[in-house]
Design a protein around this motif. Structure first.
Motif, PDB file in Angstrom:
ATOM      1  N   THR A 174       3.299  10.366 -10.645  1.00  0.00           N
ATOM      2  CA  THR A 174       1.943   9.929 -10.328  1.00  0.00           C
ATOM      3  C   THR A 174       1.816   9.474  -8.880  1.00  0.00           C
ATOM      4  N   SER A 175       2.935   9.156  -8.248  1.00  0.00           N
ATOM      5  CA  SER A 175       2.921   8.729  -6.861  1.00  0.00           C
ATOM      6  C   SER A 175       3.982   9.522  -6.108  1.00  0.00           C
ATOM      7  N   ASP A 176       3.642   9.945  -4.913  1.00  0.00           N
ATOM      8  CA  ASP A 176       4.619  10.696  -4.127  1.00  0.00           C
ATOM      9  C   ASP A 176       5.412   9.797  -3.183  1.00  0.00           C
ATOM     10  N   GLY A 177       5.277   8.516  -3.325  1.00  0.00           N
ATOM     11  CA  GLY A 177       6.051   7.578  -2.520  1.00  0.00           C
ATOM     12  C   GLY A 177       5.305   7.038  -1.325  1.00  0.00           C
ATOM     13  N   THR A 178       4.128   7.569  -1.033  1.00  0.00           N
ATOM     14  CA  THR A 178       3.404   7.082   0.151  1.00  0.00           C
ATOM     15  C   THR A 178       2.903   5.662  -0.045  1.00  0.00           C
ATOM     16  N   SER A 179       2.533   5.297  -1.274  1.00  0.00           N
ATOM     17  CA  SER A 179       2.062   3.925  -1.492  1.00  0.00           C
ATOM     18  C   SER A 179       3.205   2.929  -1.337  1.00  0.00           C
TER      19      SER A 179
ATOM     20  N   ASP B 111       5.806   3.386   0.688  1.00  0.00           N
ATOM     21  CA  ASP B 111       6.026   3.310   2.138  1.00  0.00           C
ATOM     22  C   ASP B 111       4.965   2.455   2.814  1.00  0.00           C
ATOM     23  N   GLN B 112       3.745   2.578   2.362  1.00  0.00           N
ATOM     24  CA  GLN B 112       2.672   1.788   2.953  1.00  0.00           C
ATOM     25  C   GLN B 112       2.857   0.303   2.649  1.00  0.00           C
ATOM     26  N   GLY B 113       3.302  -0.028   1.447  1.00  0.00           N
ATOM     27  CA  GLY B 113       3.570  -1.423   1.094  1.00  0.00           C
ATOM     28  C   GLY B 113       4.684  -2.011   1.938  1.00  0.00           C
ATOM     29  N   ILE B 114       5.738  -1.237   2.157  1.00  0.00           N
ATOM     30  CA  ILE B 114       6.847  -1.707   3.005  1.00  0.00           C
ATOM     31  C   ILE B 114       6.351  -1.907   4.436  1.00  0.00           C
ATOM     32  N   ALA B 115       5.509  -1.009   4.920  1.00  0.00           N
ATOM     33  CA  ALA B 115       4.977  -1.148   6.277  1.00  0.00           C
ATOM     34  C   ALA B 115       4.138  -2.414   6.414  1.00  0.00           C
ATOM     35  N   TYR B 116       3.314  -2.707   5.406  1.00  0.00           N
ATOM     36  CA  TYR B 116       2.515  -3.940   5.449  1.00  0.00           C
ATOM     37  C   TYR B 116       3.402  -5.182   5.454  1.00  0.00           C
ATOM     38  N   VAL B 117       4.458  -5.181   4.654  1.00  0.00           N
ATOM     39  CA  VAL B 117       5.363  -6.340   4.632  1.00  0.00           C
ATOM     40  C   VAL B 117       6.045  -6.505   5.986  1.00  0.00           C
ATOM     41  N   LEU B 118       6.486  -5.408   6.587  1.00  0.00           N
ATOM     42  CA  LEU B 118       7.136  -5.501   7.891  1.00  0.00           C
ATOM     43  C   LEU B 118       6.163  -5.954   8.980  1.00  0.00           C
ATOM     44  N   MET B 119       4.921  -5.516   8.904  1.00  0.00           N
ATOM     45  CA  MET B 119       3.934  -5.970   9.891  1.00  0.00           C
ATOM     46  C   MET B 119       3.651  -7.459   9.741  1.00  0.00           C
TER      47      MET B 119
END
Length: 72
Positions: A41-46, A48-56
């Motif tokens: 149901t998810s290709d992993g982009t969500s 990756d986006q969650g990890i990017a938000y945490v790092l920001m």
């Protein structure tokens, strides 16, 4: 003499049992076919986006801490 006859008979029985097992296993393997797995149901982009938000957020917090400690 009796022990060699017994071991020969046991060997024949083991061979016949393994032959029967080998013949029956393909039939049992095809007895139930499972449907294919559903697509993900998810290709992993969500993720990756969650990890990017945490790092920001971490970078923002570190920047705030570094700049607030340098004003002293």
């Amino acid at each position: 003499m009796a022990s060699s006859r017994f071991s020969f008979g046991l060997g024949v029985m083991a061979f016949l049992a393994s032959l029967l097992f080998a013949l029956c296993m393909p039939l049992a393997a095809n007895a139930q076919s499972l449907p294919p797995a559903p697509p993900p149901t998810s290709d992993g982009t969500s993720i990756d986006q969650g990890i990017a938000y945490v790092l920001m957020m971490l970078a923002l917090a570190l920047t705030y801490l570094i700049h607030s400690s340098s004003t002293f």
